[in-house]
Design an enzyme around this catalytic site. Structure first.
Site, mmCIF file in Angstrom:
data_model
loop_
_atom_site.group_PDB
_atom_site.id
_atom_site.type_symbol
_atom_site.label_atom_id
_atom_site.label_comp_id
_atom_site.label_asym_id
_atom_site.label_seq_id
_atom_site.Cartn_x
_atom_site.Cartn_y
_atom_site.Cartn_z
ATOM 1 N N GLU A 328 0.810 -1.227 0.000
ATOM 2 C CA GLU A 328 0.000 0.000 0.000
ATOM 3 C C GLU A 328 0.844 1.278 0.000
ATOM 4 O OE1 GLU A 328 -2.850 -0.554 3.195
ATOM 5 O OE2 GLU A 328 -4.120 -1.760 1.888
ATOM 6 N N VAL A 329 1.805 1.330 -0.894
ATOM 7 C CA VAL A 329 2.616 2.538 -1.067
ATOM 8 C C VAL A 329 1.946 3.415 -2.125
ATOM 9 C CG1 VAL A 329 4.863 3.461 -1.713
ATOM 10 C CG2 VAL A 329 4.716 1.300 -0.442
#
EC number: 3.2.1.52
Length: 568
Positions: A328-329
């Protein structure tokens, strides 16, 4: 098989057996932690042997406790046996590390010798196999309230070993703090199910409760309160507690995303922004849940901090496997951070080349710092599936000899990662459509109804989540079964704790993770219907052993096996 009546107080006998297993294995673990310049050697005339203290300068040194085992006719036996005694003059080490690499198989044989005796024979290569044998033996003993006795099978013969080496549960202690007492109960529950991994997601953007001697500011700034922290002593205590029960604790430091609270102190310490976008609004633009935060990959002061964190964590957790998170960057944060854009321009990066920044600058340097913290010895690192693990770039950035990939994708999308198996990557399955234990509860940020990964994942769905079949399906059966089995290490059920607390944690984990335990240990060809009656009984057993497991049927069904069904 016939059963044999054993007229002893049942609760006392069960307590003694469990106490013996736990104290014995813990004692072994503590012995191997001993480090001293001294050694002991058994010396003296026959009948007068004593362990003599000597300065050690060789690898043949031994502790006092080990020496006493073999010194003298009776060693450390008390009371001295009345009958024949023969004790070896040599010992065999039983190593308690690398649980997921060790042999957990065992053989168990019960034989009735006469009207009053049943003899149990256990055979295993390692202590963990013996412990599993004890766990199985306990399941062959029943409480008989009618006669105030225990009943044990008259005879049994079992040869057993796990189908997968990695059988775990992820517990998140960042969203809501979970006490050491409750974590120990989770470990107890795992041991009752022959599961061998507690994946500890100890930090996230909401809090940093882990106290680190080298960087104390992280927990000072990041814990919910001074009382909601895990000290190095706490961690070591939990690691020993788990190891003595056949469970390894897998530490995770999720980066470069899922950071926030605890990372604010950089500017005041003259180190610049170690993380950026901490708490930035509107949060929906910069992260998947509040508060936001991303590590600052262009700040060179970040990497010595990471090395210090890794050094402390490796010392506390004594692990030969490390989880770096990596999911989840989102790039809008980096794209709006002036120092990051300027650095990228001076280094010849393209305007939106954030994946290269993430992989070549951050992930590679972070892995190098982990290696340095591990005395320059490479160790396997686990990463969640992400943009880095996609087909066109994974081999460029994540060497398969260094990285294990944990996929959280649902089965409809997991095909996007078939290339990981085809390319030879080791895999751990946590597909959220079956193995996320927080699904089906209410959303915690606005809205109504259920959360993003609804519906609730029932034990039946978890049991039928055949990860080997999934792996074969996504590769269209183009690979040999043996190759796929060697790469699929196992799976984890994940409990993210946005809506879980001390009071609900155990019931959200058990008995659903027990269904996963049989899937990963046995890899059955049958579906959940065959297992239902046994799981209802096992759930009751876990509750009797102190695990606050959720019910899966009314008690009436437990007392009337096979009558709680519907026609297909």
């Amino acid at each position: 098989m016939r059963t044999m009546l054993m007229c002893f107080n049942s609760l006392v006998i069960l307590a003694v057996i469990v106490f013996f297993i736990q104290v014995f294995t813990l004692g072994q673990q503590k012995e191997f932690r001993s480090r001293s310049i001294w050694s002991w050697e058994c010396k003296g005339e026959p009948g007068q042997e004593q362990c003599t203290k000597l300065e050690s300068s060789s690898e043949s040194s031994q502790t006092l406790e080990t020496c006493k085992l073999t010194c003298g006719r009776y060693g450390v036996l008390w009371p001295r046996p009345r009958g024949h005694v023969t004790l070896s003059s040599k010992t065999v080490p039983i190593h308690l590390k690398s649980i997921n690499k060790t042999n957990e198989s065992y053989d168990l044989l019960l034989e009735r010798k006469d009207d009053l005796n049943v003899r149990a024979h256990m055979k295993a290569t390692t202590l963990y196999g013996i412990r599993h044998a004890f766990e199985t033996l306990l399941q062959l003993i029943a409480v008989d309230e009618i006669h105030d006795c225990l009943q044990i099978l008259e005879s049994a013969k079992i040869a057993d070993s796990p189908a997968y080496v990695h059988r775990g549960v992820l517990v998140d202690t960042s969203r809501n703090f979970i006490s050491l007492k409750t974590l120990k109960l989770v470990i107890d529950g795992l041991s009752y199910n022959k599961m061998n991994v507690l994946h500890w997601h100890v930090t996230d953007s909401q809090s940093f409760p882990l106290q680190l001697p080298r960087i104390p500011k992280l927990s000072q700034y990041g814990s919910y309160s001074p009382n909601m922290v895990y000290s190095p002593a706490d961690v070591k205590e939990l690691v020993e507690y788990a190891r003595s029960r056949g469970v390894r604790i897998l530490p995770e430091l999720d980066t470069p995303a899922h950071v926030g609270e605890g990372w604010q102190w950089g500017p005041d310490a003259g180190m610049g922004n170690l993380a950026v976008c901490i708490g930035k609004e509107p949060w929906q633009k910069y992260c998947y849940q509040p508060p936001c935060g991303l590590l600052n990959p262009v700040n060179e002061n970040l990497y010595p901090v990471l090395k210090d964190i890794y050094t402390d964590m490796l010392k506390m957790f004594e692990s030969d496997l490390f989880h770096m998170g990596g999911d989840e960057v989102l790039f809008p944060c980096w794209n709006e951070t002036e120092e990051i854009i300027e650095w990228m321009q001076t280094q010849g990066y393209e305007k939106e080349d954030f994946i290269r920044l993430w992989a070549e600058k951050f992930q590679k340097t972070a892995y190098d710092k982990l290696t340095e913290a591990n005395a320059d010895v490479k160790m396997p690192v686990i990463l969640f599936t992400s943009k880095l693990t996609e087909n066109e770039r994974v081999e460029n950035y994540l060497p398969k000899e260094d990285y294990i990939i944990q996929t959280w994708e649902d089965r409809d999308n997991i095909g996007r990662y078939a290339h990981l198996i085809s390319k030879g990557y080791r895999m751990i399955f946590s597909n959220y459509d079956s193995l996320y234990l927080d699904c089906g509860y209410g959303p915690w940020v606005g809205g109504d109804g259920q959360n993003w990964c609804s519906p609730y994942k029932s034990w039946q769905r978890i049991y039928d989540n055949d990860i080997f079949k999934i792996a074969m399906n996504v590769t269209n059966f183009t690979l040999p079964e043996e190759a796929v089995r060697s790469q699929v290490l196992g799976g984890e059920a994940c409990l993210w704790t946005e809506t879980a607390s001390e009071g609900s944690l155990l019931s959200k984990i058990f008995p659903r993770s027990a269904a996963l335990a049989e899937r990963l240990w046995t890899d059955p060809s049958s579906n959940f219907t065959e297992a239902e009656v046994r799981l209802v009984h096992h759930t009751t057993r876990m509750m009797q052993l102190g695990i606050s497991a959720d019910a899966i049927q009314p008690l009436w069904c437990y007392q009337n096996p096979g009558l709680c069904y519907i026609f297909p």
